[in-house]
Design a protein around this motif. Sequence first.
Motif, mmCIF file in Angstrom:
data_model
loop_
_atom_site.group_PDB
_atom_site.id
_atom_site.type_symbol
_atom_site.label_atom_id
_atom_site.label_comp_id
_atom_site.label_asym_id
_atom_site.label_seq_id
_atom_site.Cartn_x
_atom_site.Cartn_y
_atom_site.Cartn_z
ATOM 1 N N LEU A 1 73.264 15.561 50.182
ATOM 2 C CA LEU A 1 74.174 16.790 50.021
ATOM 3 C C LEU A 1 74.278 17.011 48.752
ATOM 4 O O LEU A 1 74.353 17.679 48.105
ATOM 5 N N HIS A 2 74.476 15.879 47.861
ATOM 6 C CA HIS A 2 74.802 15.782 46.695
ATOM 7 C C HIS A 2 73.489 15.887 45.928
ATOM 8 O O HIS A 2 74.014 16.136 45.042
ATOM 9 N N PHE B 1 83.701 24.657 48.941
ATOM 10 C CA PHE B 1 83.526 23.256 50.277
ATOM 11 C C PHE B 1 84.553 22.600 49.759
ATOM 12 O O PHE B 1 84.982 22.465 51.018
ATOM 13 N N PHE C 1 86.896 24.434 52.245
ATOM 14 C CA PHE C 1 87.067 25.173 52.841
ATOM 15 C C PHE C 1 86.803 23.679 53.977
ATOM 16 O O PHE C 1 88.022 23.885 55.329
ATOM 17 N N TYR C 2 85.881 23.063 53.675
ATOM 18 C CA TYR C 2 85.313 22.338 54.791
ATOM 19 C C TYR C 2 86.456 20.688 54.999
ATOM 20 O O TYR C 2 87.124 19.839 55.400
ATOM 21 N N SER D 1 84.718 34.208 52.095
ATOM 22 C CA SER D 1 83.627 34.224 53.419
ATOM 23 C C SER D 1 82.046 33.786 52.800
ATOM 24 O O SER D 1 81.015 32.834 53.462
ATOM 25 N N VAL E 1 78.495 31.170 52.856
ATOM 26 C CA VAL E 1 77.130 31.013 53.407
ATOM 27 C C VAL E 1 76.535 31.478 52.769
ATOM 28 O O VAL E 1 75.073 30.025 52.515
ATOM 29 N N ARG F 1 75.362 27.932 51.348
ATOM 30 C CA ARG F 1 75.409 26.735 52.958
ATOM 31 C C ARG F 1 73.283 27.113 52.348
ATOM 32 O O ARG F 1 72.659 26.204 52.581
ATOM 33 N N ILE G 1 72.453 25.684 49.683
ATOM 34 C CA ILE G 1 71.317 24.090 49.933
ATOM 35 C C ILE G 1 70.672 23.929 50.600
ATOM 36 O O ILE G 1 69.657 22.899 49.950
ATOM 37 N N ALA G 2 70.957 24.721 52.082
ATOM 38 C CA ALA G 2 69.245 24.966 52.986
ATOM 39 C C ALA G 2 67.719 24.395 51.985
ATOM 40 O O ALA G 2 67.024 24.247 52.514
ATOM 41 N N PHE H 1 67.168 18.298 55.622
ATOM 42 C CA PHE H 1 68.418 18.927 56.111
ATOM 43 C C PHE H 1 68.253 18.774 57.536
ATOM 44 O O PHE H 1 69.664 18.955 58.533
ATOM 45 N N ARG H 2 67.498 20.088 58.706
ATOM 46 C CA ARG H 2 67.215 20.039 59.449
ATOM 47 C C ARG H 2 67.055 18.373 60.437
ATOM 48 O O ARG H 2 67.188 18.580 61.513
ATOM 49 N N PRO I 1 89.599 25.260 60.339
ATOM 50 C CA PRO I 1 89.103 26.599 59.834
ATOM 51 C C PRO I 1 88.263 27.209 61.146
ATOM 52 O O PRO I 1 87.486 27.194 61.089
ATOM 53 N N GLU J 1 81.001 32.827 60.918
ATOM 54 C CA GLU J 1 79.137 32.162 61.094
ATOM 55 C C GLU J 1 78.682 31.338 62.116
ATOM 56 O O GLU J 1 79.459 30.156 62.352
ATOM 57 N N ASP K 1 75.265 26.292 60.850
ATOM 58 C CA ASP K 1 73.950 25.644 60.392
ATOM 59 C C ASP K 1 73.819 24.276 60.316
ATOM 60 O O ASP K 1 74.826 24.124 60.364
ATOM 61 N N ASP K 2 72.475 24.035 59.886
ATOM 62 C CA ASP K 2 72.248 22.807 59.401
ATOM 63 C C ASP K 2 73.217 21.960 58.807
ATOM 64 O O ASP K 2 73.659 21.085 58.531
ATOM 65 N N VAL K 3 73.504 23.090 57.598
ATOM 66 C CA VAL K 3 74.071 22.057 56.065
ATOM 67 C C VAL K 3 75.834 21.958 56.745
ATOM 68 O O VAL K 3 76.385 21.396 56.406
ATOM 69 N N LEU L 1 76.267 19.597 58.312
ATOM 70 C CA LEU L 1 76.407 18.488 57.954
ATOM 71 C C LEU L 1 77.436 18.056 56.453
ATOM 72 O O LEU L 1 78.223 16.977 56.888
ATOM 73 N N LEU L 2 77.814 19.839 56.412
ATOM 74 C CA LEU L 2 79.306 19.386 55.263
ATOM 75 C C LEU L 2 80.529 18.688 56.215
ATOM 76 O O LEU L 2 81.065 18.569 55.947
ATOM 77 N N ALA M 1 83.427 15.637 55.750
ATOM 78 C CA ALA M 1 84.258 15.878 54.789
ATOM 79 C C ALA M 1 84.798 15.207 56.169
ATOM 80 O O ALA M 1 85.915 14.668 55.563
ATOM 81 N N ARG N 1 87.547 12.355 54.338
ATOM 82 C CA ARG N 1 89.161 12.831 54.474
ATOM 83 C C ARG N 1 89.464 11.306 55.340
ATOM 84 O O ARG N 1 90.474 10.684 54.749
#
Lengths: 297, 235
Positions: free
Chosen positions: A224-225, A242, A245-246, A267, A271, A274, A277-278, A285-286, B2, B6, B9-11, B14-15, B19, B23
């Motif tokens: 991811l990084h 990110f 939100f995450y 929003s 999207v 992401r 990133i993918a 990633f899959r 939250p 959407e 998806d894969d990402v 992972l996110l 997170a 955390r």
Amino acid sequence: MLHDRSRQIALLETIVGPAGKRSNAEPGLTEFLGRCRQADAEARKVVLRCHDDNSAQGEEAELLGRCRANDPAAWDDLITRIEKPLLHEIRTQHLITRYLAGDSNAGVELFRSIEAKIKGLVCFRIYNLTREDVQDLVQESAGKIFRELPTYDSRKASFDTFWRLLVTQVCYDDSEKRQAKKRRPVGGLESIDGHGDGDEPIDLPAQDPGPSDVTSQREEFRLLHRALEKLGSFDVRCRKLFELFYFEENSYAEIAGILNMNAKTVSTGLVRCREKIAECFPNEFREQARRYSESVT
Amino acid sequence: MPDNPEQPDDVDVLLRNYAATRRTFAANTPDLHEADVRMLAEAARRERTHRAAAPAGLLNRLRGFFAALSTPQWSALGATAVLLLFFAVWLPLREDGGGGQGKNLTSTKPPTSSSQLFAMVATTFRGESENLQDDYSKFDLDLNLNTHQITFIFTNGSQLTGTIQPDDAGKHSADAPLSFAVTASGSDTHKLPIGFTGVLSAVPDAAAPHRPKQVSLRGILTANQREIQFTAGMK
């Protein structure tokens, strides 16, 4: 946009005066919001005037419309929505003013109010840190925030934006240092006890990292990084989204308030980030997602 | 978590995973000690106080100076000062350098070169010849040093028009006479040609710099098919 900063500032200045000229405005604000709840026409007119620029859309526009029609439930809803950020702003301002006037307790209180978020931001930003590293970075961030506090202007940005920027700089500097260390030429001998060339003793990493350290360095996070690093300039915005939100679990509206943008843009931005990133490592990633799903089930 | 309209998806998966892990890691990292935070807060405050109390360094002073100059009032004052300085330097230079032609009416310094004298205004002298017969003994001399023109108007009606040119290119002392070569031609009352070739001498006047103290003419006047020695002083 009920979280719009310029509206918040305009409303606060109308209710309790400009930031530099108020001491403790909390009682004044509480009293004003109370009057709004009790259907004080003058107070309600002030609130509506500050939201009277037609920029609200969708649900917010509808809420404001009901408030204009003096719907009591709508007013309760509106006041509840604006109360928290306004009180937060006022309290933060009050602490900053007190600290700058020489009250160290206010400085400590101010830092405590954001310490958990700073820790989180540091952890989210750099994934291969030990707890000591995190504490060092949090301490460094605290020093930077205190030093830069006199330059903070509440009219230009929220305090949240201000300290986030400083912490991000600290994280960035730390990453650069780590990268530079990695690039150090091999072959040179260094004393590990400090008796060599007068250098400080080298802080050797612990032999057995703790369980959470292990999990934090899992392969998918590294992936991811790496993907974030590949994004280049786009990465700054994505990381910010990110994180908010995450990691901090803010809603779109809250993020919109912090970043001063539309909730819909938040929003869409998430999207798109992401997707970007993918695109970096689609197969990997899959695979990671599949493994993660299997481990959960 | 939250609300996320959407499709995950894969990402996204992972996110969320990342997170949650971070955390937990952050939550298990101890807070800074109160004493450390207080120390940091006070150190920053002390640093600020120290910086405010310390005498400003040269760089800071310069920075402050230019910051002050950038205000509208100081900008206006600065512009006025620069203009005054410009005129204070430029005007004397202009006078001394002698480059101007025909404008130098206000200087109090005597001209020190023929070209400076040329900058004088047009002047009329009353002349009286010492050694000519009566009909050419008196005349008016119009000198226009701007246009380099000279006109003799004799009382007998004869008229000569010509040019004067400085014949000394160098500098002169304040009291040294400046000389000009004069060539003029015209006709007498009988429409017969007359001419003059000679030298005009002008002695600068320190008290009245744009009017020579003394002017004299020497040369040959050709009239009636004769060459007459012409020497005249001007009043």
